[in-house]
Design a protein around this motif. Sequence first.
Motif, PDB file in Angstrom:
ATOM      1  N   SER A   1      10.488  -0.613   1.356  1.00 56.70           N
ATOM      2  CA  SER A   1       9.407   0.083   0.651  1.00 56.70           C
ATOM      3  C   SER A   1       9.969   1.209  -0.216  1.00 56.70           C
ATOM      4  O   SER A   1       9.562   1.369  -1.386  1.00 56.70           O
ATOM      5  CB  SER A   1       8.395   0.639   1.649  1.00 56.70           C
ATOM      6  OG  SER A   1       7.800  -0.390   2.407  1.00 56.70           O
ATOM      7  N   LYS A   2      10.888   1.981   0.336  1.00 59.14           N
ATOM      8  CA  LYS A   2      11.500   3.075  -0.433  1.00 59.14           C
ATOM      9  C   LYS A   2      12.246   2.542  -1.658  1.00 59.14           C
ATOM     10  O   LYS A   2      12.114   3.071  -2.772  1.00 59.14           O
ATOM     11  CB  LYS A   2      12.459   3.873   0.457  1.00 59.14           C
ATOM     12  CG  LYS A   2      13.200   4.993  -0.272  1.00 59.14           C
ATOM     13  CD  LYS A   2      14.065   5.779   0.695  1.00 59.14           C
ATOM     14  CE  LYS A   2      14.802   6.909  -0.003  1.00 59.14           C
ATOM     15  NZ  LYS A   2      15.869   6.422  -0.887  1.00 59.14           N
TER      16      LYS A   2
ATOM     17  N   LEU B   1       0.820  -1.209   0.000  1.00 59.09           N
ATOM     18  CA  LEU B   1       0.000   0.000   0.000  1.00 59.09           C
ATOM     19  C   LEU B   1       0.856   1.263   0.000  1.00 59.09           C
ATOM     20  O   LEU B   1       0.508   2.265  -0.649  1.00 59.09           O
ATOM     21  CB  LEU B   1      -0.934  -0.004   1.216  1.00 59.09           C
ATOM     22  CG  LEU B   1      -2.074  -1.026   1.174  1.00 59.09           C
ATOM     23  CD1 LEU B   1      -2.787  -1.076   2.525  1.00 59.09           C
ATOM     24  CD2 LEU B   1      -3.065  -0.678   0.058  1.00 59.09           C
ATOM     25  N   THR B   2       1.970   1.215   0.717  1.00 56.54           N
ATOM     26  CA  THR B   2       2.885   2.369   0.727  1.00 56.54           C
ATOM     27  C   THR B   2       3.475   2.597  -0.653  1.00 56.54           C
ATOM     28  O   THR B   2       3.571   3.748  -1.129  1.00 56.54           O
ATOM     29  CB  THR B   2       4.000   2.154   1.763  1.00 56.54           C
ATOM     30  OG1 THR B   2       3.418   2.002   3.066  1.00 56.54           O
ATOM     31  CG2 THR B   2       4.969   3.338   1.777  1.00 56.54           C
ATOM     32  N   CYS B   3       3.879   1.517  -1.302  1.00 53.92           N
ATOM     33  CA  CYS B   3       4.436   1.640  -2.654  1.00 53.92           C
ATOM     34  C   CYS B   3       3.396   2.221  -3.613  1.00 53.92           C
ATOM     35  O   CYS B   3       3.704   3.123  -4.418  1.00 53.92           O
ATOM     36  CB  CYS B   3       4.902   0.275  -3.159  1.00 53.92           C
ATOM     37  SG  CYS B   3       6.380  -0.354  -2.328  1.00 53.92           S
ATOM     38  N   GLN B   4       2.161   1.744  -3.514  1.00 57.64           N
ATOM     39  CA  GLN B   4       1.115   2.257  -4.397  1.00 57.64           C
ATOM     40  C   GLN B   4       0.800   3.722  -4.110  1.00 57.64           C
ATOM     41  O   GLN B   4       0.472   4.477  -5.037  1.00 57.64           O
ATOM     42  CB  GLN B   4      -0.145   1.396  -4.229  1.00 57.64           C
ATOM     43  CG  GLN B   4       0.016  -0.020  -4.747  1.00 57.64           C
ATOM     44  CD  GLN B   4      -1.215  -0.876  -4.502  1.00 57.64           C
ATOM     45  OE1 GLN B   4      -2.151  -0.477  -3.787  1.00 57.64           O
ATOM     46  NE2 GLN B   4      -1.234  -2.072  -5.075  1.00 57.64           N
ATOM     47  N   HIS B   5       0.916   4.118  -2.859  1.00 58.77           N
ATOM     48  CA  HIS B   5       0.672   5.520  -2.490  1.00 58.77           C
ATOM     49  C   HIS B   5       1.624   6.458  -3.234  1.00 58.77           C
ATOM     50  O   HIS B   5       1.255   7.601  -3.535  1.00 58.77           O
ATOM     51  CB  HIS B   5       0.848   5.691  -0.981  1.00 58.77           C
ATOM     52  CG  HIS B   5       0.581   7.074  -0.491  1.00 58.77           C
ATOM     53  ND1 HIS B   5      -0.687   7.550  -0.231  1.00 58.77           N
ATOM     54  CD2 HIS B   5       1.436   8.098  -0.186  1.00 58.77           C
ATOM     55  CE1 HIS B   5      -0.614   8.799   0.184  1.00 58.77           C
ATOM     56  NE2 HIS B   5       0.664   9.157   0.240  1.00 58.77           N
ATOM     57  N   TYR B   6       2.826   5.953  -3.526  1.00 61.12           N
ATOM     58  CA  TYR B   6       3.816   6.769  -4.243  1.00 61.12           C
ATOM     59  C   TYR B   6       3.974   6.324  -5.699  1.00 61.12           C
ATOM     60  O   TYR B   6       5.025   6.495  -6.312  1.00 61.12           O
ATOM     61  CB  TYR B   6       5.160   6.710  -3.515  1.00 61.12           C
ATOM     62  CG  TYR B   6       5.107   7.422  -2.179  1.00 61.12           C
ATOM     63  CD1 TYR B   6       5.162   8.817  -2.102  1.00 61.12           C
ATOM     64  CD2 TYR B   6       4.974   6.700  -0.987  1.00 61.12           C
ATOM     65  CE1 TYR B   6       5.085   9.472  -0.884  1.00 61.12           C
ATOM     66  CE2 TYR B   6       4.911   7.351   0.235  1.00 61.12           C
ATOM     67  CZ  TYR B   6       4.955   8.737   0.283  1.00 61.12           C
ATOM     68  OH  TYR B   6       4.872   9.394   1.495  1.00 61.12           O
ATOM     69  N   GLY B   7       2.880   5.762  -6.245  1.00 62.62           N
ATOM     70  CA  GLY B   7       2.822   5.490  -7.682  1.00 62.62           C
ATOM     71  C   GLY B   7       3.384   4.159  -8.137  1.00 62.62           C
ATOM     72  O   GLY B   7       3.315   3.847  -9.331  1.00 62.62           O
ATOM     73  N   ALA B   8       3.940   3.370  -7.252  1.00 64.50           N
ATOM     74  CA  ALA B   8       4.588   2.115  -7.644  1.00 64.50           C
ATOM     75  C   ALA B   8       3.566   0.980  -7.655  1.00 64.50           C
ATOM     76  O   ALA B   8       3.615   0.054  -6.834  1.00 64.50           O
ATOM     77  CB  ALA B   8       5.739   1.798  -6.700  1.00 64.50           C
TER      78      ALA B   8
END
Length: 337
Positions: free
Chosen positions: A149-150, A118-125
């Motif tokens: 995640s980063k 979800l964190t990755c998707q939040h930043y477009g990934a």
Amino acid sequence: VGIHSMSFVGNLGHCNLIFSCSLFLYYLGVEGLDCPVSSEVPSSSSSKSSALFGVEKPTTNIKTSSSHSSTKTTPTHIDNEMSDSTPSPPTPKYKTLLFDMDGVLAEVSKSYRAAIILTCQHYGAYSVTDETVTEWKIRGNANDDWLLSKNLILDSPDGQKDVTLEQVTETFEEFYQGTPTQPGLYKLETLIPTRDTLLELKKRSKAGLGIVTGRPRSDCMKFLKDMDLTDLFSAYYCAEDGPKKPSAVPVQTVCQQLNVEPGPSVVLIGDTPDDIRAAVAAGCSGVGVTTPEAVVQQQTKGESHELAPMSVAMAECGADMILEPGFADLIPYFSPE
């Protein structure tokens, strides 16, 4: 009449003697006799000694040594007794037990693993999937979920390239811990092993039980409290305490806390190659455990849990064995004394 009766009795006794000897030699494996044993029920006119008694010939063959061209026969009940023998229990070889937490004690597919995606998707990934996370963890040096995640965001073609670790950490924690309007994913975590299994392992790990985890200490203690397990563990190494696995330092530190010398009798049970590498680097033993979600994936393919990609990777890193979730099979490897 008396003479004829004696003659008949004598002939019958002679036949009995011939048959008894033949049958005895037959079971010893002597062949080429003129008195074969038959399973057929003879007619009243038959003169063969085997037919007189209706003995059934055993059918199970065993190979003889190479110096004989024929085969012997043996009663089938011997083979059945041999096949019913149970394997010997494993020889105890461990004395002190250390645990990774996520995927070993805590089922985290819906919490930590979901927070990464979800964190990755939040930043477009959006290209990052559960399989992607597994691949990165197999590679190693992926024991910090914030940093992982980063790196996944930066590696993704559509990920935001200027994102910072601080931003990723804040977003990750919002998903995991929750916000005033959204419950935290940590609430979905469950305990994988039974409490009885943990109690028995605590009894056998004389120096106590230790935890070696990449979680922040607050998250570690929260899970133990929620699962009523705080009384079972006496040593901890968490994210804030120093280098992370696969460094040997976390394992060595917990051994020091338990007052035991690192060595093969100390075993760390984990679910990733970094766990096994850390144990081996410290001079200890590593045991892998397949996660519940990986077992389900393997079952859909009709394959053993040991063939899951992460399990194969742990074996290649030097794991002594790969256990099923709950690791109850680890108990006999510790002495009950």
